[in-house]
Enzyme design. Structure first.
Site, PDB file in Angstrom:
ATOM      1  N   HIS A 158       0.840  -1.202   0.000  1.00  0.00           N
ATOM      2  CA  HIS A 158       0.000   0.000   0.000  1.00  0.00           C
ATOM      3  C   HIS A 158       0.876   1.252   0.000  1.00  0.00           C
ATOM      4  O   HIS A 158       1.588   1.504   0.976  1.00  0.00           O
ATOM      5  CB  HIS A 158      -0.886  -0.045   1.253  1.00  0.00           C
ATOM      6  CG  HIS A 158      -1.830   1.094   1.387  1.00  0.00           C
ATOM      7  ND1 HIS A 158      -1.785   1.958   2.450  1.00  0.00           N
ATOM      8  CD2 HIS A 158      -2.846   1.510   0.599  1.00  0.00           C
ATOM      9  CE1 HIS A 158      -2.756   2.853   2.325  1.00  0.00           C
ATOM     10  NE2 HIS A 158      -3.413   2.606   1.210  1.00  0.00           N
ATOM     11  N   HIS A 173      -0.570  10.946  -2.502  1.00  0.00           N
ATOM     12  CA  HIS A 173      -1.888  10.592  -1.970  1.00  0.00           C
ATOM     13  C   HIS A 173      -2.793  11.792  -1.738  1.00  0.00           C
ATOM     14  O   HIS A 173      -4.002  11.723  -1.967  1.00  0.00           O
ATOM     15  CB  HIS A 173      -1.723   9.818  -0.653  1.00  0.00           C
ATOM     16  CG  HIS A 173      -3.017   9.372  -0.057  1.00  0.00           C
ATOM     17  ND1 HIS A 173      -3.785  10.172   0.774  1.00  0.00           N
ATOM     18  CD2 HIS A 173      -3.716   8.210  -0.183  1.00  0.00           C
ATOM     19  CE1 HIS A 173      -4.877   9.518   1.135  1.00  0.00           C
ATOM     20  NE2 HIS A 173      -4.860   8.328   0.568  1.00  0.00           N
TER      21      HIS A 173
HETATM   22  O1  G3P Z   1      -6.633   1.577  -2.833  1.00  0.00           O
HETATM   23  C1  G3P Z   1      -6.793   1.192  -1.510  1.00  0.00           C
HETATM   24  C2  G3P Z   1      -6.552   2.362  -0.576  1.00  0.00           C
HETATM   25  O2  G3P Z   1      -5.332   2.944  -0.929  1.00  0.00           O
HETATM   26  C3  G3P Z   1      -7.656   3.361  -0.629  1.00  0.00           C
HETATM   27  O3  G3P Z   1      -7.513   4.363   0.320  1.00  0.00           O
HETATM   28  O4  G3P Z   1      -6.860   6.583   1.107  1.00  0.00           O
HETATM   29  O5  G3P Z   1      -5.213   4.728   1.205  1.00  0.00           O
HETATM   30  O6  G3P Z   1      -5.844   5.732  -0.966  1.00  0.00           O
HETATM   31  P1  G3P Z   1      -6.297   5.392   0.415  1.00  0.00           P
HETATM   32 MG    MG Z   2      -4.695   4.487  -2.297  1.00  0.00          MG
END
Ligand code: G3P
Ligand code: MG
Length: 234
Positions: A6, A47
Site C-alpha cells: 500500500h 496521496h
Molecule cells: O486503494 C486502496 C486504498 O489505498 C484506498 O484508500 O486513502 O489509502 O488511498 P487510500
Molecule cells: Mg490508495
C-alpha cells in the site's frame, strides 16, 4: 492471498516514492498500490493534493508546476515520482494498482498507457485501475474495455457489490472497517475479486483469510507475509 504493498512499503519508507516501491519489490510483494493526481496533464504519484503531510512543501499541488513539485523532498531525499517513472521501475516485476485520486486523471492515464505500450512494451494486463470516483472508472471502461477496474468503496452498501458489477469491474476494494462475510459472498457470486485496505494487524489478516478475500493492501508487506506464512511467488 495476494499481498499488495500500500503506497509501496510505506510503513518503513516514505509513501508513494520510488524508494518505497523498490523495497516493496525487495519484500516480494505480489503487487504495488499507488495514488495519482494530474498536474498540467502529467500524472504524479502522491496521496493528498495538499503537500504538507508527505513533503516539505505547503499548499496544494495545483499551485505549482511539475518542475517545482519535483524539487520537493518527499522524505529521505526522495522526489514525488511521475507515474511514468514507476511504470519503468516495476515493469514485469509485479502487478500495479493505480488509484486515481484527482478528478482529471482519466484522459492523462489513457494517454500515458498508450505511450507505455508503444515505448516500453508495457503489458497493461499487469494493471488494475481503481478509484473512489466511479465516474472516472466508467469513462476509462468506455475507452479501454480491456483494462481491469477495481471499484473502491469505504462503505458497506445495501446492495453490497452491485456497484462493481455496474462498472464491469474486475475487483471490489473494501475498507477493512466495514467488510463482512456477506459482502465477500456477494462479490464472489458476481465473479469479482475482493481486495481489502488497509490491513496490517494480524487479527484482521486472520479474519479476512477466513472470509476468503483475494488480497490485502499492507503498509508492511514482509510482515504481513510472515503472518500469512506465505512464501514469495518466485
Ligand atoms: O486503494 C486502496 C486504498 O489505498 C484506498 O484508500 O486513502 O489509502 O488511498 P487510500
Ligand atoms: Mg490508495
Amino acid at each position: 492471498m495476494q499481498i499488495i504493498a500500500h503506497r509501496g512499503a510505506s510503513g518503513e519508507f516514505p509513501e508513494n516514492t520510488l524508494l518505497a516501491f523498490e523495497h516493496a519489490l525487495a519484500q516480494s510483494a505480489d503487487a504495488i498500490e499507488l495514488d495519482v493526481f494530474a498536474v498540467a496533464g502529467e500524472l504524479i504519484v502522491i496521496h493528498d493534493h495538499h503537500l504538507a503531510r508527505t513533503t516539505n512543501g505547503t499548499g496544494s499541488i495545483y499551485q505549482y508546476s511539475l518542475a517545482q513539485l519535483q524539487q520537493l523532498d518527499a522524505g529521505q531525499g526522495q522526489r514525488i515520482p511521475t507515474l511514468w517513472q514507476v511504470l519503468k521501475l516495476i515493469q514485469g516485476k509485479c502487478w500495479l494498482n493505480i488509484e486515481l485520486k484527482g478528478p482529471d486523471t482519466a484522459a492523462p492515464l489513457l494517454a500515458l498507457l498508450n505511450k507505455a505500450e508503444q515505448q516500453l512494451g508495457f503489458d497493461c494486463q499487469q494493471l488494475l485501475i481503481s478509484s473512489f470516483n466511479h465516474h472516472l472508472l466508467a469513462a476509462i471502461k468506455l475507452k479501454r474495455p480491456d483494462l481491469k477496474l477495481g471499484a473502491l468503496t469505504a462503505s458497506l452498501p445495501l446492495d453490497y457489490a452491485a456497484f462493481a458489477t455496474m462498472l464491469q469491474a474486475y475487483s471490489v476494494h473494501c475498507d477493512v472497517s466495514f467488510i463482512n462475510q456477506a459482502m465477500v459472498d456477494d462479490a464472489k457470486a458476481r465473479g469479482l475479486k475482493v481486495f481489502v485496505y488497509t490491513v496490517d494487524e494480524p487479527d484482521d489478516i486472520k479474519r479476512l483469510t477466513g472470509y476468503g478475500v483475494d488480497g490485502i493492501f499492507c503498509n508492511f508487506p514482509a510482515r504481513s507475509r510472515g503472518v500469512l506464512n506465505k512464501k514469495p511467488a518466485i
